[in-house]
Design a protein around this motif. Structure first.
Motif, PDB file in Angstrom:
ATOM      1  N   LEU A  44       0.815  -1.211   0.000  1.00 43.21           N
ATOM      2  CA  LEU A  44       0.000   0.000   0.000  1.00 43.21           C
ATOM      3  C   LEU A  44       0.850   1.264   0.000  1.00 43.21           C
TER       4      LEU A  44
ATOM      5  N   SER B 117      -6.887   6.686   4.000  1.00 41.05           N
ATOM      6  CA  SER B 117      -7.577   5.821   3.034  1.00 41.05           C
ATOM      7  C   SER B 117      -6.982   4.415   3.025  1.00 41.05           C
ATOM      8  N   SER B 118      -5.664   4.285   3.125  1.00 40.15           N
ATOM      9  CA  SER B 118      -5.029   2.969   3.132  1.00 40.15           C
ATOM     10  C   SER B 118      -5.420   2.172   4.373  1.00 40.15           C
TER      11      SER B 118
ATOM     12  N   LYS C  25      -8.188   2.531   6.051  1.00 36.68           N
ATOM     13  CA  LYS C  25      -9.593   2.165   5.902  1.00 36.68           C
ATOM     14  C   LYS C  25      -9.744   0.954   4.990  1.00 36.68           C
ATOM     15  N   ARG C  26      -8.978   0.942   3.915  1.00 41.14           N
ATOM     16  CA  ARG C  26      -9.017  -0.202   2.998  1.00 41.14           C
ATOM     17  C   ARG C  26      -8.489  -1.470   3.676  1.00 41.14           C
TER      18      ARG C  26
ATOM     19  N   GLU D 278     -10.352  -5.132   4.511  1.00 43.37           N
ATOM     20  CA  GLU D 278      -9.807  -6.441   4.154  1.00 43.37           C
ATOM     21  C   GLU D 278      -9.697  -7.336   5.385  1.00 43.37           C
TER      22      GLU D 278
END
Length: 425
Positions: free
Chosen positions: A36, A91-92, A94-95, A99
């Protein structure tokens, strides 16, 4: 939803960890963070806060099946970093949290549903690479390559034993190398019964390694030893000590009138020992002090009379005359053997040259019907029809009709005639 979240939290934090799974693998978590593009200070801040795996992150922000808000993510990161997070970091995170929660739910569902034991769950790529590097470092004198490089499916089977905490016998023929796995793997389609209905799913043919010579068995046992230490079941040295016990019996001098144990007896002894371990061990996981219960248990069986019996010398077959012993060296139905019998009949007297060979199927003419000890071979096992006892009698073992060994002259390997000369047989 609330009770489901409580159960998920309990399952992840109070159940024995399956460290090979994606959710509990630190190596996989590090790989995802680097993919990421997150900075090293950010990664160190997560680890200092105790977030080292996806399972840790899954419940650090919200809970599964709940929408993550930007405020929750910002407050979480600000507490770890001591500053406001950037847009990329927010954002990373949250992603990655999404997952992690998805993997947690999938792992729980997979554990509750009945799984096919023949297809163990695969070890995550990053976890497998990290463990193999550590294994090579620990065994600096062993080159884990070529014939000694265990197949991925073998590593998965050993790790599945650790996760399920159950002893399962992995026979040497199933301990294939990585090179053989890559070259011989064939995808197929097979019917499977799932939840009361037939489902056509992708499968793969079971690959087996030949074990008809001592060298091939040695390589297979070495690969199994590496796989067991990879899965933290036993040390490489402990497995080798058990194998040395088996091999020593093959080379020990036998008493007069007896012969040394065969390779088939060695494999039978190995199977019998693991069957005993399955009923005597309550846990096979590594102890807190670093010792291995499964590594110590086989060594304790070396004095067990029920196990040592499999490696006992076998009485030699006493030949009645020199004629019978010289005839047995010839395959049944060969022209040379027939001519020799006729000549002996003429010179020795009536009936002297006749053989007592049994009637054999047409497809086995010219093949042997006895092993080196003079014991009968199973005809059905070597024919296309097969033996009716094949489901209960393994290769190299004996059924009521005879030994399950190849009847090809000078072979006597633990495989049928149809597989002679194939894949190293």
């Amino acid at each position: 939803m609330f009770f489901m979240s409580i159960f998920l939290f309990w399952f992840l934090h109070f159940q024995p960890r399956a460290m090979s799974s994606v959710v509990d693998s630190e190596a996989h978590f590090d790989l995802r963070l680097s993919e990421l593009g997150l900075s090293d200070p950010f990664i160190n801040a997560l680890k200092n806060g105790g977030i080292r795996t996806l399972s840790h992150l899954a419940f650090s922000i919200g809970q599964p099946n709940q929408v993550l808000s930007n405020d929750d993510v910002t407050n979480f990161l600000q507490g770890l970093l001591g500053r406001a997070p950037s847009l990329v970091e927010s954002s990373s995170t949250k992603r990655l949290t999404f997952e992690a929660q998805t993997y947690v739910v999938a792992t729980l569902r997979q554990g509750l549903e009945q799984q096919d034991e023949a297809v163990p769950r695969r070890v995550a790529h990053a976890e497998r690479t990290t463990r193999m590097s550590a294994l090579q470092l620990a065994l600096s004198g062993v080159s884990i390559s070529g014939e000694l490089d265990p197949a991925h499916i073998l590593l998965d089977k050993a790790t599945a034993m650790y996760e399920q905490n159950i002893v399962k016998y992995i026979e040497p023929s199933a301990c294939i190398s990585r090179a053989f796995e890559v070259q011989g793997k064939k995808e197929s389609r097979e019917l499977s019964l799932e939840k009361g209905s037939l489902v056509l799913k992708a499968g793969s043919e079971k690959l087996t390694s030949p074990t008809d010579t001592e060298l091939k068995v040695h390589y297979a046992m070495q690969r199994r030893a590496l796989a067991f230490q990879f899965a933290n079941l036993m040390s490489y040295a402990q497995h080798n000590e058990w194998f040395s016990f088996l091999v020593d019996a093959l080379h020990r001098e036998a008493p007069p009138g007896f012969q040394r144990p065969s390779l088939a007896q060695l494999l039978q002894c190995d199977r019998a020992a693991w069957t005993r371990l399955a009923s005597s061990l309550s846990t096979i996981r590594q102890r807190a002090d670093g010792t291995y219960p499964l590594g110590e248990a086989p060594l304790n069986l070396r004095a067990d009379p029920n196990i040592v019996l499999y490696l006992s010398p076998v009485a030699k077959l006493i030949s009645v005359s020199s004629e019978s012993s010289s005839w047995r060296a010839q395959p049944y139905g060969s022209q040379k053997g027939s001519e020799r019998g006729i000549e002996k009949g003429k010179t020795k007297g009536k009936g002297k040259g006749k053989s007592s060979a049994p009637s054999m199927p047409a497809e086995l003419r010219g093949k042997w019907y006895k092993n080196a000890q003079g014991e009968p071979l199973c005809f059905g096992y070597n024919t296309a029809a097969g033996c009716q006892h094949s489901k209960t009698v393994q290769d190299g073992e004996r059924c009521p009709k005879g030994w399950h060994l190849c009847c090809e002259p000078r072979c006597q390997g633990p495989h049928p005639l149809s597989k002679h000369g194939k894949s190293g047989q």
